[in-house]
Enzyme design. Structure first.
Site, PDB file in Angstrom:
ATOM      1  N   TRP A  55       0.627  -1.180   0.148  1.00  0.00           N
ATOM      2  CA  TRP A  55      -0.066  -0.100  -0.137  1.00  0.00           C
ATOM      3  C   TRP A  55       0.849   1.404   0.030  1.00  0.00           C
ATOM      4  O   TRP A  55       0.359   2.305  -0.128  1.00  0.00           O
ATOM      5  CB  TRP A  55      -1.015  -0.043   1.145  1.00  0.00           C
ATOM      6  CG  TRP A  55      -0.070  -0.210   2.530  1.00  0.00           C
ATOM      7  CD1 TRP A  55      -0.151  -1.495   3.213  1.00  0.00           C
ATOM      8  CD2 TRP A  55       0.427   0.725   3.316  1.00  0.00           C
ATOM      9  NE1 TRP A  55       0.522  -1.380   4.380  1.00  0.00           N
ATOM     10  CE2 TRP A  55       0.963   0.022   4.493  1.00  0.00           C
ATOM     11  CE3 TRP A  55       0.956   2.086   3.186  1.00  0.00           C
ATOM     12  CZ2 TRP A  55       1.756   0.486   5.577  1.00  0.00           C
ATOM     13  CZ3 TRP A  55       1.657   2.544   4.208  1.00  0.00           C
ATOM     14  CH2 TRP A  55       2.084   1.753   5.290  1.00  0.00           C
ATOM     15  N   ASN A  56       2.068   1.056   0.323  1.00  0.00           N
ATOM     16  CA  ASN A  56       3.033   2.699   0.590  1.00  0.00           C
ATOM     17  C   ASN A  56       3.203   3.052  -0.946  1.00  0.00           C
ATOM     18  O   ASN A  56       3.426   4.494  -0.936  1.00  0.00           O
ATOM     19  CB  ASN A  56       3.969   2.240   1.588  1.00  0.00           C
ATOM     20  CG  ASN A  56       5.245   1.074   0.784  1.00  0.00           C
ATOM     21  OD1 ASN A  56       4.720   0.546  -0.099  1.00  0.00           O
ATOM     22  ND2 ASN A  56       6.375   0.986   1.398  1.00  0.00           N
ATOM     23  N   LYS A  78      -2.207  -8.592  -7.232  1.00  0.00           N
ATOM     24  CA  LYS A  78      -3.023  -8.497  -6.100  1.00  0.00           C
ATOM     25  C   LYS A  78      -2.352  -7.534  -5.326  1.00  0.00           C
ATOM     26  O   LYS A  78      -1.612  -7.678  -4.660  1.00  0.00           O
ATOM     27  CB  LYS A  78      -2.731 -10.079  -5.082  1.00  0.00           C
ATOM     28  CG  LYS A  78      -3.826 -10.212  -4.284  1.00  0.00           C
ATOM     29  CD  LYS A  78      -3.985 -10.112  -2.909  1.00  0.00           C
ATOM     30  CE  LYS A  78      -2.947  -9.639  -2.083  1.00  0.00           C
ATOM     31  NZ  LYS A  78      -3.020  -8.290  -1.602  1.00  0.00           N
ATOM     32  N   PRO A  79      -3.297  -6.294  -5.623  1.00  0.00           N
ATOM     33  CA  PRO A  79      -2.814  -5.026  -4.903  1.00  0.00           C
ATOM     34  C   PRO A  79      -3.261  -5.082  -3.292  1.00  0.00           C
ATOM     35  O   PRO A  79      -4.210  -6.020  -2.882  1.00  0.00           O
ATOM     36  CB  PRO A  79      -3.654  -4.002  -5.498  1.00  0.00           C
ATOM     37  CG  PRO A  79      -4.953  -4.755  -5.992  1.00  0.00           C
ATOM     38  CD  PRO A  79      -4.504  -6.013  -6.219  1.00  0.00           C
ATOM     39  N   ALA A  80      -2.794  -4.454  -2.339  1.00  0.00           N
ATOM     40  CA  ALA A  80      -3.190  -4.276  -1.255  1.00  0.00           C
ATOM     41  C   ALA A  80      -4.352  -4.064  -0.805  1.00  0.00           C
ATOM     42  O   ALA A  80      -4.881  -2.930  -1.418  1.00  0.00           O
ATOM     43  CB  ALA A  80      -2.200  -3.246  -0.451  1.00  0.00           C
ATOM     44  N   GLY A 102       6.846  -6.204   0.387  1.00  0.00           N
ATOM     45  CA  GLY A 102       6.188  -6.366   1.574  1.00  0.00           C
ATOM     46  C   GLY A 102       6.956  -6.736   2.730  1.00  0.00           C
ATOM     47  O   GLY A 102       8.424  -6.828   2.647  1.00  0.00           O
ATOM     48  N   SER A 103       6.527  -7.103   3.838  1.00  0.00           N
ATOM     49  CA  SER A 103       7.409  -7.497   4.918  1.00  0.00           C
ATOM     50  C   SER A 103       8.114  -8.683   4.803  1.00  0.00           C
ATOM     51  O   SER A 103       7.578  -9.797   4.218  1.00  0.00           O
ATOM     52  CB  SER A 103       6.302  -7.806   6.313  1.00  0.00           C
ATOM     53  OG  SER A 103       5.678  -8.944   6.256  1.00  0.00           O
ATOM     54  N   GLU A 109      11.078  -8.270  -2.332  1.00  0.00           N
ATOM     55  CA  GLU A 109      11.679  -6.897  -2.052  1.00  0.00           C
ATOM     56  C   GLU A 109      11.044  -6.573  -0.618  1.00  0.00           C
ATOM     57  O   GLU A 109       9.712  -6.363  -0.413  1.00  0.00           O
ATOM     58  CB  GLU A 109      11.076  -5.809  -3.008  1.00  0.00           C
ATOM     59  CG  GLU A 109      11.797  -4.623  -2.760  1.00  0.00           C
ATOM     60  CD  GLU A 109      11.454  -3.377  -2.188  1.00  0.00           C
ATOM     61  OE1 GLU A 109      11.747  -3.573  -0.806  1.00  0.00           O
ATOM     62  OE2 GLU A 109      10.485  -2.810  -2.433  1.00  0.00           O
ATOM     63  N   LEU A 110      11.822  -7.136   0.528  1.00  0.00           N
ATOM     64  CA  LEU A 110      11.363  -7.127   1.775  1.00  0.00           C
ATOM     65  C   LEU A 110      11.709  -5.902   2.897  1.00  0.00           C
ATOM     66  O   LEU A 110      12.143  -5.007   2.374  1.00  0.00           O
ATOM     67  CB  LEU A 110      11.662  -8.332   2.239  1.00  0.00           C
ATOM     68  CG  LEU A 110      11.351  -9.669   1.440  1.00  0.00           C
ATOM     69  CD1 LEU A 110      11.861 -10.860   2.117  1.00  0.00           C
ATOM     70  CD2 LEU A 110       9.916  -9.564   0.951  1.00  0.00           C
ATOM     71  N   CYS A 170      10.252   1.099   2.731  1.00  0.00           N
ATOM     72  CA  CYS A 170      11.205   0.232   3.201  1.00  0.00           C
ATOM     73  C   CYS A 170      12.632   0.529   3.248  1.00  0.00           C
ATOM     74  O   CYS A 170      13.603   0.181   3.887  1.00  0.00           O
ATOM     75  CB  CYS A 170      11.286  -0.840   2.316  1.00  0.00           C
ATOM     76  SG  CYS A 170       9.677  -1.831   2.117  1.00  0.00           S
ATOM     77  N   GLU A 193      11.445  -2.019  11.618  1.00  0.00           N
ATOM     78  CA  GLU A 193      11.142  -1.015  10.694  1.00  0.00           C
ATOM     79  C   GLU A 193       9.982  -0.065  11.447  1.00  0.00           C
ATOM     80  O   GLU A 193       9.116  -0.631  11.909  1.00  0.00           O
ATOM     81  CB  GLU A 193      10.627  -1.450   9.659  1.00  0.00           C
ATOM     82  CG  GLU A 193      11.703  -1.814   8.470  1.00  0.00           C
ATOM     83  CD  GLU A 193      10.873  -2.066   7.152  1.00  0.00           C
ATOM     84  OE1 GLU A 193      11.024  -1.670   6.209  1.00  0.00           O
ATOM     85  OE2 GLU A 193       9.740  -3.040   7.359  1.00  0.00           O
TER      86      GLU A 193
HETATM   87  C1  SIN Z   1       9.492   0.743  -0.855  1.00  0.00           C
HETATM   88  O1  SIN Z   1       9.525   1.404   0.311  1.00  0.00           O
HETATM   89  O2  SIN Z   1       9.337  -0.584  -0.841  1.00  0.00           O
HETATM   90  C2  SIN Z   1       9.846   1.256  -2.107  1.00  0.00           C
HETATM   91  C3  SIN Z   1      10.300   2.727  -1.974  1.00  0.00           C
HETATM   92  C4  SIN Z   1      11.059   3.222  -3.391  1.00  0.00           C
HETATM   93  O3  SIN Z   1      10.929   2.858  -4.229  1.00  0.00           O
HETATM   94  O4  SIN Z   1      11.859   4.277  -3.322  1.00  0.00           O
END
Ligand code: SIN
Length: 492
Positions: free
Chosen positions: A162-163, A186-188, A240-241, A262-263, A296, A393
């Site tokens: 979602w971010n 599958k979006p958040a 995600g996490s 990408e965690l 992240c 985090e």
């Molecule tokens: C993320 O927070 O997963 C991605 C951030 C970014 O692409 O800069």
């Protein structure tokens, strides 16, 4: 009271309240729906289908059927559809940004930035589609020729957070489509509207039915499990996490799917004595407070060397004090709401624990009001490495500040985490810049900058922060298999 999202857009067709399967807009087989909330006022923006495992399998069937024809298109034809998609995203950037701020909360200026960032992956991979070269390899026998072909992996699943509701989709979908794969996204549950708007624009751009499907659901684990169990899905890409990434990786093992993960991160941001103080304060601010600290790659641990500590803190505190908190749609706002109550609860828990074990809050530290999920831009000092705030985090607008004495200590402490996504440091010493860049166990290192994200560079982590790279020329490799062809019997 939230105004319905459609009433706030110039192009009302962008607001979709049905999922997108096989080129059709459809409801869940069960008829169930769930509301999409505006985090700024907890109002309902729209409702979307709450799909289940059977809907997910239908989406995979559509992607599987569409694959032979899409993968047979020339790279040039696929590139031209991607370019049209990019153009439509940019033509609708104001509406897409507004939709993003409504469902995600980030300030409008950041949403506009994300729409451009998201489109840049589509533009980049439209170009890369034409460069998926294979190899002709000098053969081991004179009557043979050896080729390495690069072919699309097949049906891919993208599970997105979602971010960054647009950029994290285009960063996965654009290289997949460029390579000739078909996709189920599958979006958040918090941000399905941006995903559906992207699907609408992709079909307007001429993407054939079944090539890009969007399954909306409030039951991520049931749908995820069905997608991962399906033998026809050959690859999963997830942002995600780390705990969820580990579950997906285990599930992918049963059918030996390729995985890109990408965690979570735990980014150190190191300010050495020889840094430019003002530049370091600007960089830390940009890294820490982007998206209210909900990325992240946000600076999670800010390490400041003894000799520059007071000067850096004075410069940094002045900047943090100037951040304006409010609704993302209001002028001049820097920090929007936290995505939900759970997010605020986590920030409060980490701060309480840190204060209880000896840290000091020197700015902010509480919710803005009992009403809503805004949190004050916060600075907490005297933080120690073994506090919970140093190990998780934060995902909020909180700067945790640590002191250190020398370079060896800074590197050791920065690396002392299971995570390895992004790290940053400020220094003017050339030899140190190379030494520290090489010593940091991270997938990405920002030197004298707090922002490293761009479509042209490889984004991704090491250790428990993930597998694979997104963006850049390496991003295509994730969606291509190498096939070795040996042509024999060539002697006369
Ligand atoms: C993320 O927070 O997963 C991605 C951030 C970014 O692409 O800069």
């Amino acid at each position: 009271m939230t105004m319905p999202a459609a009433a706030q857009l110039k192009n009302a067709s962008l607001l979709r309240s049905q999922a997108h399967l096989d080129g059709q807009w459809c409801d869940a087989l069960s008829g169930a729906t769930f509301p999409v909330m505006n985090p700024a006022d907890a109002g309902t923006l729209a409702t979307v289908p709450d799909m289940g495992p059977d809907d997910a399998r239908l989406a995979v069937s559509a992607a599987h059927r569409a694959f032979p024809e899409w993968s047979r298109q020339t790279a040039g034809d696929r590139a031209s559809t991607l370019r049209k998609w990019n153009d439509l995203i940019l033509e609708n950037r104001q509406d897409l940004a507004r939709l993003m701020t409504l469902e995600q909360g980030k300030p409008l200026k950041e949403s506009l930035g994300e729409v451009d960032y998201g489109a840049s992956f589509v533009a980049w991979f439209a170009e890369e589609a034409r460069r998926a070269y294979g190899d002709v390899i000098p053969a081991h026998a004179s009557d043979k020729r050896i080729l390495a072909l690069r072919q699309p992996v097949g049906v891919c699943v993208a599970i997105t957070p979602w971010n960054f509701p647009i950029a994290m989709i285009t960063r996965k979908v654009a290289p997949a489509l460029a390579a000739g794969c078909t996709v189920v996204v599958k979006p958040a549950a918090e941000t399905p509207l941006c995903a559906l708007a992207l699907a609408w624009l992709a079909s307007e751009a001429g993407l054939p039915p079944g090539v890009f499907n969007v399954v909306t659901t409030d039951d991520a684990s049931a749908v995820g499990e069905a997608l991962l169990a399906d033998i026809r899905v050959r690859k999963i890409s997830f942002t995600g996490s780390t705990p969820v990434g580990k579950i997906l990786m285990r599930q992918a093992a049963d059918t030996v799917k390729r995985v890109s993960l990408e965690l979570g991160g735990n980014a150190p941001f190191i300010v050495f004595d020889d840094a430019d103080v003002e530049a370091a304060a600007d960089g830390a601010l940009a890294s820490k407070y982007r998206n209210a600290g909900q990325t992240c790659v946000c600076a999670n641990r800010i390490y400041v060397q003894d000799g520059i500590y007071d000067a850096f803190l004075a410069a940094y505190d002045k900047r943090v004090a100037g951040l304006k908190v409010g609704s993302g749609l209001d002028d001049g706002v820097d920090i929007g709401p936290i995505i939900n109550e759970k997010g605020v609860g986590k920030i409060e828990r980490l701060l309480d624990d840190a204060v209880r074990t000896g840290a000091r809050i020197t700015r902010g530290g509480t919710r803005v009001s009992d009403d809503g999920t805004w949190f004050e831009p916060t600075i907490i000092q005297d933080v120690e490495d073994r506090m919970t705030i140093s190990e998780e985090e934060i995902f909020g607008p909180v700067s945790a500040i640590y002191r250190f004495s020398d370079e060896e200590e800074a590197i050791r402490r920065a690396n002392d985490t299971p995570f390895g996504l992004a790290a940053y440091f400020y220094s003017k010493d050339n030899a140190r810049i190379w030494r520290v860049s090489e010593a940091l166990e991270y997938g990405m290192v920002g030197v004298n900058t707090g922002l490293v994200s761009t479509a042209v560079a490889p984004f991704g982590g090491v250790k428990e922060s993930g597998i694979g790279r997104e963006g850049s020329r390496y991003g295509m490799d994730e969606y291509l298999e190498i096939k070795y062809v040996c042509v024999g019997g060539l002697s006369d």
